[in-house]
Design a protein around this motif. Structure first.
Motif, mmCIF file in Angstrom:
data_model
loop_
_atom_site.group_PDB
_atom_site.id
_atom_site.type_symbol
_atom_site.label_atom_id
_atom_site.label_comp_id
_atom_site.label_asym_id
_atom_site.label_seq_id
_atom_site.Cartn_x
_atom_site.Cartn_y
_atom_site.Cartn_z
ATOM 1 N N THR A 55 7.689 8.125 0.223
ATOM 2 C CA THR A 55 7.356 9.298 1.029
ATOM 3 C C THR A 55 6.016 9.160 1.744
ATOM 4 O O THR A 55 5.504 10.153 2.255
ATOM 5 N N SER A 56 5.439 7.968 1.779
ATOM 6 C CA SER A 56 4.130 7.809 2.407
ATOM 7 C C SER A 56 4.052 6.473 3.123
ATOM 8 O O SER A 56 4.805 5.548 2.837
ATOM 9 N N VAL A 57 3.096 6.413 4.064
ATOM 10 C CA VAL A 57 2.849 5.211 4.865
ATOM 11 C C VAL A 57 1.337 5.023 4.976
ATOM 12 O O VAL A 57 0.592 6.002 5.135
ATOM 13 N N VAL A 58 0.887 3.791 4.894
ATOM 14 C CA VAL A 58 -0.530 3.475 5.070
ATOM 15 C C VAL A 58 -0.777 3.198 6.550
ATOM 16 O O VAL A 58 -0.111 2.349 7.151
ATOM 17 N N VAL A 59 -1.725 3.931 7.137
ATOM 18 C CA VAL A 59 -2.056 3.787 8.554
ATOM 19 C C VAL A 59 -3.486 3.251 8.656
ATOM 20 O O VAL A 59 -4.417 3.822 8.067
ATOM 21 N N GLN A 60 -3.662 2.175 9.402
ATOM 22 C CA GLN A 60 -4.972 1.592 9.647
ATOM 23 C C GLN A 60 -5.165 1.424 11.154
ATOM 24 O O GLN A 60 -4.186 1.250 11.890
ATOM 25 N N TRP A 61 -6.421 1.482 11.583
ATOM 26 C CA TRP A 61 -6.697 1.365 13.009
ATOM 27 C C TRP A 61 -8.087 0.757 13.212
ATOM 28 O O TRP A 61 -8.926 0.746 12.305
ATOM 29 N N VAL A 106 -0.627 8.543 4.857
ATOM 30 C CA VAL A 106 0.068 9.730 5.360
ATOM 31 C C VAL A 106 1.189 10.068 4.391
ATOM 32 O O VAL A 106 2.114 9.264 4.194
ATOM 33 N N HIS A 107 1.116 11.244 3.775
ATOM 34 C CA HIS A 107 2.102 11.667 2.779
ATOM 35 C C HIS A 107 3.063 12.688 3.390
ATOM 36 O O HIS A 107 2.880 13.154 4.510
ATOM 37 N N GLY A 108 4.087 13.024 2.608
ATOM 38 C CA GLY A 108 5.029 14.072 2.995
ATOM 39 C C GLY A 108 6.058 13.638 4.004
ATOM 40 O O GLY A 108 6.629 14.477 4.709
ATOM 41 N N LEU A 109 6.339 12.344 4.113
ATOM 42 C CA LEU A 109 7.332 11.840 5.052
ATOM 43 C C LEU A 109 8.699 11.775 4.383
ATOM 44 O O LEU A 109 8.808 11.779 3.161
ATOM 45 N N GLU A 110 9.733 11.706 5.216
ATOM 46 C CA GLU A 110 11.097 11.690 4.709
ATOM 47 C C GLU A 110 11.559 10.256 4.512
ATOM 48 O O GLU A 110 11.436 9.421 5.412
ATOM 49 N N THR A 111 12.094 10.003 3.342
ATOM 50 C CA THR A 111 12.530 8.651 3.005
ATOM 51 C C THR A 111 13.621 8.176 3.961
ATOM 52 O O THR A 111 14.557 8.912 4.259
ATOM 53 N N GLY A 112 13.484 6.943 4.425
ATOM 54 C CA GLY A 112 14.481 6.352 5.306
ATOM 55 C C GLY A 112 14.317 6.688 6.763
ATOM 56 O O GLY A 112 14.995 6.093 7.612
ATOM 57 N N GLU A 113 13.434 7.619 7.106
ATOM 58 C CA GLU A 113 13.227 8.005 8.507
ATOM 59 C C GLU A 113 12.216 7.060 9.146
ATOM 60 O O GLU A 113 11.353 6.494 8.488
#
Length: 1436
Positions: A614-620, A659-666
């Motif tokens: 349900t989460s992704v690591v975002v770096q910039w 970034v949390h709270g994302l939908e799995t597989g989307e």
């Protein structure tokens, strides 16, 4: 010979070179000498007691000395090599034998020495073991024998606190004062600690009031802790100066619960996770834990951090710790509360912590489209009359950009917020002026955009309007006995009259809209209070303008507004006191109002990587200039939606965020914005799309190792695959084994095992073994499983089967689940005939068998389970010998349907292929969609085809038939047990087959089948309409199996845009009888429609065609567009009418009746298109056939109408029945416009004919007919019908009186009445007594009055009347005489009316003949109308 050191491998090698051998011998001798010297030196150290060492240290030193001696020897040998003579060699050889003997002796002594050391070491080890055993026997936790005692002492006295403790090992004692550790090193003159023979003393030297406190001593060893405490009260000699009277101080103060001690283990049982909340809500973050040891008065310290900032109890946050739980509560959430929260459990033994992020969304805006509230409002550089307020801007993802901010202030203790700036300020910083010295203020900020104003931010911390330099100008000197002297530098100033000018005038802050000036006060400044005046001048103008002419400035800094943008200014400041104003200060350098910071540039490349489900690591990449950045905002969007959502609502300072709270597989894309005081930067470029899945890791450990078979030399093992594959398919397994009670594990297989079953060979019979299994994927080898049970390697010979294995639970729903297993490897002495499934609830003892009879299948659906309960399961195989071994007990399963559970669904694709499909958003790259029939994996490629793409899988039926009926299942690996099943029954199979046939054999859908219509000229049009037709579609018309082409006889046309195909036949004759067919083809789709016109159907079409043709010809000349018809007017006249068309002036129109012309007073105007003939008061003589004719040179037309019967006239002449209330009752009336002697009428009640009588009277005249109902009752309710007979027909008017409120009138039902008892004539002899008695009724009770000859008479002894119980009225006449003869009347009345009854009294004398009267005749009443107040509502 080389002088380098001899390699180690050469030292043990036997060489035959004599010269080298001599060198080696020398080396041995030198090494021996070095060791001997080292041993003498070691003996010297032992004898002198300077130190002790071990044999290893001696050996090391000996080797070092030997090595140095060897190097020196080699050097000397090299120098003397050229001078060595044969004589020296001979002498050396003679000495060699003596040396070798000495070496042998030395070696013997060394061996004896080593043996002694070995014996000594063994003795020491045995002694240490015995010492340990003894210590274990005497070991115990600290125990306090003598506790601390409280003391009350005088100031400047010393006190000693002592206690006695015992325990083994010797406890370590620590002293505490009011929960703080006492360190003598921090104040050696105050504290001194002693510890002797278990007695521990704390000496406090020259105590003062600060030493009044609770003192605690804590003794600790490895077995536990013990503590004791006491109170020390220090009193002053003078009681009036004592700040804390002794009587108010307790002598036994409790020990604090927050002191941290060592060896406390904290294990978190339940942690708080990532949380999402909204502004304005309340929230509590909780964490339960297990603390070992659990000591009520000794526990660790709980610390809460937000972004590494320690939190304390405040208005917004409340902290709690106790009973194994730590909690952080928020009374009113704001975006200021967003951040990474960490709970740290601190003890002197270490720190345990857990962390999670709290997201706080914006509350709903008060105005649609308004921005979110600003946050993090802080105050800086507070002074006597101004303060600088800063804040952070909100994120505007979907709202319009922020154009400015309003700053509000409020005095502490009040609720009156005052706006500080008239126009919105664009920078997140604003100097607030006009504060009143000595008062405290709080501030808040509101954001503004084109839609409106946001909600206010959280209020800042209070700030006081004071000059911090005032504290520097005050000095406090402490003297004895707690007294202090306050000295102000103003008192030390000299007698300065007019102050000097300020110095160091400069701009401390520059903005586009204001400049903050700062300066140093004049020195000396004098004793009088100072104020300042600021002047500005535009460069080049030569004139000065005072900025604060109205208000004097008390602080040495001031914000100057109203400056022209882009113009340079210079400033100067003047000091003033009550004596005057100083000279101006030095002029500043030119200052140009401008923003010193600019909007940040967009961040660089954004990279998103998988993290969890349900989460992704975002770096910039950070922007080029990041000095003034507040942080970053991150936004995300589902791929293809173009709808962006904010991730964080408070700027983060680092360039990496989860970034949390994302939908799995989307799939999502991300972008970032930088934030500083001027606002938000442009959006960064979008990241590459990333699918939300767990990151690749090693697989988890396998579990459930089971022994499936054993033949005495090998064991067959089975196990369950890991619950999570780590995001990559599992490549295989490694097995390790070891015998029971052995420490070392041995590898079983060097290459990977791809199945979850394996036979381990080469085992020792009757030996016990244990095993463990580890899984491997692309990332690596995961953690091994827990060791299995001890399995004995003994051949299985029992007749019953072995255990089933690989139990798998799927399709968990609210009250059921499906259990799968594999057949036992060991079948026993006979084949397996079935299986028994057992289950029980966790924490219960009794097992329940789910199936009474063994099932032959290797799956079973367990039903009737309790929702929310947890169960375990096992399976037993059965053969002819009996029930075999039980399988491993499954893991506990919570019977509860997961939210968002999806099922298998069926369908047919565009090519007509039947399929079953399943979607699983939780699937990862390593997930496998396993389809099965009857829960057996499908591997028949001739009948089925499986296609899986991403998180979607389909099972296609290649050649579907009845054999495909059954239960189909699917399970998705590397998920939390996601599975489903689908029952393909006859009904569903037939539906799918029919749909497949329609797709494989498509038909063109038709809006309308082939139909016909007859056109105006008698042409027949055949047409058909399809749902849609492509430009490439084709068609053909077939009549009687013969295709017809487009021609003058058959006009064929096709409108493909509307899907209409038509054929028009101009002449439809008797030869056209037959079958008409249209055939259509559009690509693969076909359709046809037929129309049969044979027999009567054809004759009807032919007749209609001929009629339309004739009508067309008729309408070429004058004709009737509407033929004759009649209607009845309101005056009940019969009016004959027709409409004409295609008329000209020469057209002749005539009326005829029964063939004879009818004279009319006025000819009709044909140009109006209508002709009328009126027949007043139709009677039988007017019956007949009426005709109207039209004629001219183009032709003629005739219209006829037979007029007979008058029913419709009678119906039109009679009005609806109406109700009229009369004094006698109800009258039903029907008004007639037309009536003659030929008409007859009748009245009916409830379908019974009414005859005129006294109760119901019938009457009427030429214009009205009526029915009078006298004194209606409930029986008179119902339908009343008035019927008119005229000729052959009759017409009715009906009225239902059942529900009419007027039917039972109160004035008729409740009016006063004389029910009975009075005759109409009474004859009596004079001298007698006459008594007239009757019963009266009324509601309300009526008024009763008696009259004689219509006049009231007075009551006396001769006349008397009474009214008993309100209903029995009587009149008594005593001793009647002839004068009493006459008419007597009783008058009974209430508000609804009444009636009067007359009685004629005849008195005859004695001896006269009594007059004859008719017996049994009662007096007839006369009605009395009701009062006006009752009649008024009726009138309304």
């Amino acid at each position: 010979m080389s002088s380098v050191a001899v390699p180690f491998y050469q030292r043990r090698h036997k060489h035959f070179d004599q010269s080298y051998r001599n060198i080696q011998t020398r080396y041995v001798l030198e090494e021996y000498a070095a060791r001997k010297a080292a041993s003498r030196q070691a003996a010297y150290y032992e004898s002198t007691g300077l130190g002790k060492t071990t044999c290893r240290l001696c050996a090391r030193r000996a080797r070092t000395l030997a090595h140095e001696a060897m190097q020196e020897s080699r050097k000397r040998t090299h120098e003397q090599k050229s001078h060595v003579s044969d004589e020296k060699r001979i002498r050396f050889a003679s000495e060699l034998s003596a040396l070798e003997k000495e070496i042998h002796t030395a070696r013997h002594r060394a061996r004896e020495h080593l043996d002694r050391l070995a014996v000594q070491r063994m003795v020491e080890e045995n002694m240490a073991l015995e010492r340990h055993i003894i210590e274990e026997r005497i070991s115990r936790a600290p125990e306090i024998l003598v506790r601390l005692r409280s003391h009350t002492i005088w100031e400047k006295m010393s006190v000693s606190l002592c206690f006695t403790v015992q325990g083994f090992p010797t406890p370590v004692v620590q002293w505490y004062k009011n929960e703080e550790l006492i360190s003598p090193a921090s104040d050696p003159t105050k504290y001194r600690i002693e510890s002797k023979y278990g007695v521990h003393v704390l000496h406090i030297n020259r105590a003062d009031f600060d030493d009044s406190a609770t003192y605690s001593a804590v003794a600790t060893n490895v077995h536990g802790q013990a503590s004791t405490n006491c109170a020390v009260i220090v009193r002053r000699f003078r009681e009036e100066e004592e700040p804390h009277p002794a009587a108010l101080m307790p002598f036994h103060l409790p020990l604090s619960h927050d002191v941290c001690f060592t060896h406390i283990d904290v294990q978190f049982l339940e942690k708080f996770g990532v949380t999402f909340a909204t502004e304005g809500e309340t929230l509590t973050l909780k964490c339960s834990m297990l603390i070992t040891p659990e000591l009520k008065r000794l526990r660790p310290r709980a610390e809460w951090y937000r972004d590494d900032v320690l939190l304390k109890d405040s208005k917004w946050t409340q902290l709690y710790f106790g009973e194994g739980q730590a909690a952080l509560s928020f009374s009113h959430l704001n975006k200021d509360d967003e951040g990474l929260y960490t709970l740290r459990m601190v003890s002197r033994g270490g720190i345990s912590e857990c962390s999670a992020f709290l997201f706080v969304r914006d509350a709903d805006a008060l105005i649609a489209g308004a921005p979110g509230a600003p946050m993090d409002v802080k105050c800086h550089d507070a002074n006597r009359d101004y303060v600088i307020v800063t804040w952070k801007p909100p994120n505007t993802t979907s709202e319009s950009p922020v154009i400015g901010y309003f700053v509000d202030k409020c005095e502490v203790g009040l609720e009156n917020w005052v706006q500080c700036n008239d126009a919105p300020v664009k920078v997140c910083k604003y100097p607030v002026t006009g504060l009143q010295e000595g008062r405290s203020y709080v501030f808040r900020v509101r954001a503004v955009n084109s839609a409106g104003i946001s909600r206010p931010s959280r209020a800042s911390e209070p700030v006081a309007a004071l000059d911090p330099l005032d504290l520097e100008r005050t000095q406090i000197v402490h003297v004895d006995e707690g007294r202090k002297i306050v000295i102000s530098k103003d008192d030390l100033e000299g007698d300065v009259q007019i102050p000097s000018p300020p110095t160091n005038v400069h701009a401390s802050e520059i903005s586009k809209t204001y400049v903050v000036l700062s300066w140093d006060p004049p020195v000396p400044r004098g004793r009088e209070p100072l104020t300042y005046f600021i002047e500005k001048s535009m460069v080049g103008s030569g004139s000065w303008q005072r900025v604060n002419a109205q208000v004097a400035v008390k602080s040495p800094r001031y914000a100057v507004f109203d400056l022209a943008e882009g113009k340079p200014y210079v400033f100067r400041v003047l000091s003033a006191n009550k004596n005057g104003i100083s000279d101006p200060s030095e002029i500043t350098e030119p200052i140009q109002p401008q923003d010193t910071i600019v909007l940040p540039s967009a961040p660089g490349q954004v990279v998103a990587t998988r993290n969890t489900k349900t989460s992704v690591v975002v770096q910039w990449d950070k922007p080029k200039h990041e000095e003034d950045l507040y942080g970053y905002y991150i936004e995300y969007s589902v791929v293809g939606s173009n709808r962006w959502e904010p991730s964080n609502h408070k700027p983060i300072k680092y360039n990496r965020f989860v970034v949390h709270g994302l939908e799995t597989g989307e799939q999502y894309v991300f972008r970032v914005k930088a934030v500083n005081a001027l606002g938000l930067s442009e959006n960064s470029q979008e990241s590459e799309a990333v699918t939300v899945q767990a990151a690749l890791t090693c697989p988890s450990y396998p579990h459930g190792i089971t022994l499936l078979n054993c033949d005495g030399h090998s064991m067959t093992l089975g196990w369950k695959a890991p619950r999570y594959s780590g995001g990559s398919p599992i490549l295989g397994y490694y097995i390790d084994k070891r015998e029971a009670n052995h420490q070392n594990w041995h590898e079983v297989n060097s290459s990977l095992i791809t199945r979850t079953i394996y036979t381990v060979e080469d085992l020792t019979e009757d030996a016990f073994y244990e095993f463990k299994v580890a899984a491997a994927n692309l990332v690596g080898i995961g953690q091994p499983s827990d060791p299995s049970e001890h399995f004995k390697c003994k051949a299985w010979t029992m007749p019953e089967p072995g255990p089933a294995y690989d139990l798998m639970i799927c399709e968990v729903r609210n009250t059921s689940l499906v259990l799968l297993w594999k057949a036992p490897v060991y079948e026993g002495k006979s084949p397996i005939t079935g299986y028994l499934v057992d289950y029980k609830e966790v924490d219960t003892e009794d097992w329940i068998t789910a199936n009474e009879k063994p099932t032959s299948k290797r799956y079973f659906k367990v039903t009737d389970l309790h929702e929310g309960h947890t169960y375990v399961f096992k399976v037993r195989a059965v053969n002819d010998a009996g029930v075999g071994k039980s399988s491993e007990i499954s893991e506990p399963v919570l019977v509860e349907e997961r939210p968002g559970t999806k099922e298998i669904y069926s369908g047919v694709d565009e090519e007509g292929n039947i399929y079953l499909a399943f979607d699983c958003k939780e699937a990862t790259d390593a997930s496998h969609f396993a389809w099965g029939k009857s829960y057996e994996e499908i591997d028949d490629s001739h009948k089925f085809k499986i296609e899986t793409e991403g998180n979607h899988s389909k099972l296609y039926f290649k050649n579907p038939d009845k054999s495909d009926l059954g239960t189909y299942s699917i399970s998705v690996s590397d998920t939390d047990g996601i599975s489903s099943s689908f029952v393909m029954d006859d009904q569903e199979f037939e539906r799918l087959m029919a749909l497949s046939y329609e797709i494989k054999n498509p038909t063109i859908p038709l809006k309308s089948e082939l139909a016909y219509e007859v056109l105006d000229k008698g042409e027949v049009r055949f047409w058909i309409q399809a749902e849609s037709l492509s430009p490439d579609s084709t068609f053909r018309f077939v009549i009687n199996d013969k295709e017809v082409e487009n021609s003058d006889r058959h006009k064929i046309n096709c409108d493909r845009s509307n899907g209409i195909i038509e054929m028009v036949m101009e002449k439809f004759t008797i030869d056209n009888e037959g079958t008409y067919t249209v055939q259509i083809q559009d690509g693969k789709a076909k359709n046809q429609s037929s129309l049969v016109l044979i027999g009567d159907a054809f004759k009807g079409v032919l007749a209609e065609s001929e009629l339309q043709r004739k009508e067309y010809l008729r309408k070429q000349g004058p004709h009737f567009s509407e033929f004759l018809y009649w209607n009845v007017t309101e005056e009940c006249e019969v009016l004959l009418s027709c409409k004409v068309a295609n008329i000209k002036k020469e057209t002749d129109f005539k009326w005829y009746k029964d063939g004879s012309g009818v004279d009319v007073e006025e000819l009709p105007d044909l140009q109006k298109g209508e002709c009328h003939l009126s027949i007043p008061k139709l009677s039988r003589k007017d019956e007949g056939v009426y005709k109207a004719t039209l004629s001219d040179d183009r032709g003629h037309d005739v219209s006829s109408l037979e007029l007979s019967g008058k029913g419709n006239i009678h119906s039109a002449s009679a009005s609806p029945l109406k109700i009229l209330c009369t004094e006698e009752g109800i009258r039903l009336q029907c008004f007639l416009k037309y009536y003659n002697e030929e008409m007859k009428v009748s009245w009916s009640h409830r379908e019974s004919k009414i005859s005129s009588g006294e109760k119901m009277k019938i009457g009427g005249g030429e214009d009205v007919a009526w029915l009078q109902i006298s004194e209606p009752t409930e029986k008179d309710k119902g339908n009343y019908t008035f019927e008119i007979f005229g000729g052959k027909e009759s017409f009715k008017r009906t009225l239902d009186l059942s529900g009419q409120g007027i039917f039972i009138r109160p004035d008729l039902l409740y009016r006063g009445k004389v029910i009975g008892g009075l005759p109409d004539v009474v004859t009596i002899m004079d001298g007698k007594t006459l008594n007239l008695t009757c019963t009266v009724f009324g509601n309300p009770d009526p008024e009763v009055v008696w009259f004689k000859n219509d006049k009231a008479f007075e009551i006396d002894e001769h006349y008397a009347y009474s009214l008993e119980q309100g209903k029995y009225a009587s009149l008594t006449i005593k001793g009647v005489t002839s004068e009493d003869s006459g008419k007597y009347s009783i008058h009974v009345k209430n508000k609804y009316g009444g009636e009067t009854v007359d009685v004629t009294v005849s008195v005859y004398r004695h001896g006269e003949k009594m007059p004859e009267i008719k017996p049994g005749q009662l007096a007839k009443p006369r009605p009395i109308p009701p009062s006006e107040e009752v009649l008024k509502p009726e009138g309304k």
